[in-house]
Design a protein around this motif. Structure first.
Motif, short mmCIF file in Angstrom:
data_model
loop_
_atom_site.label_atom_id
_atom_site.label_comp_id
_atom_site.label_asym_id
_atom_site.label_seq_id
_atom_site.Cartn_x
_atom_site.Cartn_y
_atom_site.Cartn_z
N GLY A 32 2.02 19.52 -49.76
CA GLY A 32 1.46 20.03 -50.07
C GLY A 32 0.04 20.81 -48.07
N ARG A 33 1.03 20.66 -47.05
CA ARG A 33 0.59 20.65 -45.94
C ARG A 33 1.61 21.91 -45.50
N ALA A 34 3.23 21.59 -46.17
CA ALA A 34 3.94 22.64 -46.20
C ALA A 34 3.73 24.03 -47.01
N VAL A 48 0.89 25.18 -47.79
CA VAL A 48 -0.35 25.40 -47.42
C VAL A 48 0.23 26.85 -45.87
N ARG A 49 0.40 26.55 -45.24
CA ARG A 49 1.74 27.27 -44.26
C ARG A 49 2.01 29.00 -44.62
N ASP A 50 2.51 29.08 -46.34
CA ASP A 50 3.00 29.44 -46.33
C ASP A 50 3.95 30.62 -45.80
N PRO A 100 9.27 31.47 -30.66
CA PRO A 100 8.65 30.54 -30.56
C PRO A 100 8.40 29.27 -31.65
N PRO A 101 8.77 28.04 -31.70
CA PRO A 101 9.01 27.43 -33.01
C PRO A 101 7.52 27.62 -33.76
N GLN A 102 5.52 27.68 -33.17
CA GLN A 102 4.55 28.31 -33.65
C GLN A 102 4.73 29.34 -34.81
N LYS A 103 6.07 29.90 -34.00
CA LYS A 103 5.33 31.65 -35.36
C LYS A 103 5.96 31.71 -36.47
N PHE A 109 -4.91 20.65 -41.81
CA PHE A 109 -3.87 20.73 -40.84
C PHE A 109 -3.98 22.10 -39.81
N ASN A 110 -2.62 22.63 -40.24
CA ASN A 110 -2.40 23.58 -39.29
C ASN A 110 -2.77 24.96 -39.95
N LEU A 111 -3.69 24.78 -40.98
CA LEU A 111 -4.53 25.68 -41.19
C LEU A 111 -5.71 25.78 -39.80
N LYS A 112 -5.77 24.65 -39.40
CA LYS A 112 -6.70 25.01 -39.02
C LYS A 112 -7.21 24.80 -37.06
N LEU A 113 -5.05 25.07 -37.14
CA LEU A 113 -5.45 25.49 -35.70
C LEU A 113 -5.30 27.48 -35.52
N SER A 114 -5.24 27.64 -37.02
CA SER A 114 -5.08 29.09 -36.88
C SER A 114 -6.22 30.29 -36.83
N ALA A 147 8.38 25.26 -42.63
CA ALA A 147 7.62 24.19 -42.79
C ALA A 147 9.00 23.34 -43.28
N MET A 148 8.05 21.85 -42.87
CA MET A 148 9.27 21.04 -42.89
C MET A 148 8.47 19.61 -42.89
N VAL A 149 9.67 18.88 -44.71
CA VAL A 149 8.96 17.85 -44.85
C VAL A 149 10.01 16.64 -44.36
N PHE A 150 9.62 15.08 -43.49
CA PHE A 150 9.87 14.88 -42.88
C PHE A 150 10.23 13.50 -43.96
N GLN A 151 11.56 12.66 -43.46
CA GLN A 151 11.49 11.58 -45.03
C GLN A 151 10.99 10.76 -45.47
N PHE A 180 16.95 25.18 -37.19
CA PHE A 180 16.34 26.61 -37.59
C PHE A 180 14.70 25.82 -37.39
N ALA A 181 13.79 24.78 -37.41
CA ALA A 181 12.62 24.42 -36.99
C ALA A 181 11.83 25.28 -35.80
N GLY A 182 12.73 25.56 -34.70
CA GLY A 182 12.83 25.76 -33.56
C GLY A 182 12.08 23.54 -32.86
N LEU A 183 12.50 22.77 -33.30
CA LEU A 183 12.77 21.38 -32.67
C LEU A 183 13.33 21.34 -31.79
N GLU A 184 15.06 22.27 -31.88
CA GLU A 184 16.21 21.77 -31.44
C GLU A 184 16.14 23.37 -30.69
P1 ADP Z 1 1.90 24.26 -35.96
O1 ADP Z 1 0.67 24.39 -36.41
O2 ADP Z 1 2.91 25.90 -35.41
O3 ADP Z 1 2.93 24.11 -36.80
P2 ADP Z 1 3.10 22.19 -35.15
O4 ADP Z 1 3.02 21.20 -33.68
O5 ADP Z 1 2.43 21.33 -36.33
O6 ADP Z 1 2.16 23.22 -34.87
O7 ADP Z 1 4.57 22.53 -34.74
C1 ADP Z 1 5.40 22.79 -33.99
C2 ADP Z 1 6.36 23.19 -34.71
O8 ADP Z 1 7.02 22.10 -35.14
C3 ADP Z 1 6.27 23.43 -36.00
O9 ADP Z 1 5.69 25.29 -35.76
C4 ADP Z 1 7.46 23.70 -36.76
O10 ADP Z 1 8.31 24.85 -36.59
C5 ADP Z 1 7.32 22.80 -36.42
N1 ADP Z 1 7.42 21.71 -38.09
C6 ADP Z 1 8.85 20.88 -38.65
N2 ADP Z 1 7.89 20.02 -38.96
C7 ADP Z 1 7.00 20.21 -39.41
C8 ADP Z 1 6.49 19.42 -39.98
N3 ADP Z 1 5.06 18.53 -41.23
N4 ADP Z 1 4.69 20.19 -40.24
C9 ADP Z 1 4.36 21.42 -38.70
N5 ADP Z 1 5.34 21.58 -38.23
C10 ADP Z 1 6.37 21.16 -37.96
#
Ligand code: ADP
Ligand code: ADP
Length: 227
Positions: A147-149, A151-153, A73-76, A100-105, A80-84, A51-55
């Motif tokens: 919180g990081r997740a 703000v990504r809306d 593409p994953p960045q589009k 962090f992610n907002l600053k890249l926008s 938002a994903m939260v890890f263990q 789902f996240a596009g990581l695979e």
């Molecule tokens: P972006 O700024 O687009 O989130 P990242 O380098 O943070 O780029 O992440 C690349 C991709 O990895 C994201 O678009 C998203 O699909 C996935 N991702 C998985 N978990 C996270 C996370 N906790 N924060 C950000 N991206 C994540």
């Protein structure tokens, strides 16, 4: 608000001689909270990572609101994903971790500031914005990850065992935060856990996986009624 469909999804890792995900078919309605449970190694994380596009998926489709999602593409992906393990940036303050992610926008500094402060207030982090992750408790760190997740809306909110590093008391309160976040974000939330009671308490539907296939999928009551 999004509707998710998975159609005949297969995933085989490079060099593997077997499919890790085998013909997954699934429909998730708007704003549903889905928990994925099943034994270690059955493919729960793999499904989230697809789902996240990581695979990359090997075959099949993921559709969001009827549109092909797996080739975005994953960045589009508005995911938002939260890890263990929270995956916070240790050298950054809480503020910068959330921002962090907002600053890249392309958002303005003012908009970013407002979003970060709103998320922090919602998660009880307003007094900790200048701290680094090492100066926080486990529960606070997990809130920063949330919180990081937030703000990504996101349209889709993915969580991979987000509570497993917390003690029992914190798990219960963070569980509540996650439910509130899910309701406020109006996302589809997909939540991986090994804790069946947690899944029963939080979810609209539970997906029981075994060996890369969907064994059962239904509301907690439906699953509970099974022998
Ligand atoms: P972006 O700024 O687009 O989130 P990242 O380098 O943070 O780029 O992440 C690349 C991709 O990895 C994201 O678009 C998203 O699909 C996935 N991702 C998985 N978990 C996270 C996370 N906790 N924060 C950000 N991206 C994540
Ligand atoms: P779960 O989250 O349910 O514990 P995973 O999705 O992590 O399961 O793993 C499912 C299966 O895929 C396991 O057999 C695991 O060994 C395998 N697997 C996971 N990641 C990789 C990888 N990068 N390369 C090859 N095989 C992998």
């Amino acid at each position: 608000m999004s509707k998710v469909q998975i159609e005949h999804l297969y995933k085989r890792y490079e060099n593997a001689d077997e499919d890790t995900l085998k013909d997954i078919n699934l429909a998730i309605d708007n704003e549903e909270f889905i928990s994925i449970i099943g034994p270690s190694g059955c493919g729960k994380s793999t499904l989230l990572r697809c789902f996240a596009g990581l695979e990359k998926i090997t075959r099949g489709k993921i559709l969001i609101d009827g549109k092909r999602f797996d080739n975005i593409p994953p960045q589009k992906r508005r995911i938002a994903m939260v890890f263990q393990d929270y995956a916070l940036y240790p050298h950054m303050t809480v503020y910068n971790n959330i921002a962090f992610n907002l600053k890249l926008s392309k958002l303005s500094k003012e908009t970013i500031d407002t979003k970060v402060k709103e998320a922090a207030a919602r998660l009880g982090l307003s007094d900790f914005l200048k701290r680094k992750p090492a100066q926080l408790s486990g529960g606070q760190r997990q809130r920063v990850a949330l919180g990081r997740a937030l703000v990504r809306d996101p349209k889709i909110f993915l969580m991979d065992e987000p509570l497993s590093n917390l003690d029992a008391k914190l798990r219960v309160s963070t569980r509540q935060d996650i439910i509130v976040m899910h309701q406020q974000l109006k996302t589809v939330t997909i939540y991986v856990t090994h804790d069946q009671a947690e899944a029963m308490a939080m979810s609209d539907k539970i997906l029981l996986m075994r060996d890369g296939v969907v064994q059962q999928y239904g509301s907690p009551n439906q699953l509970y009624d099974q022998p």
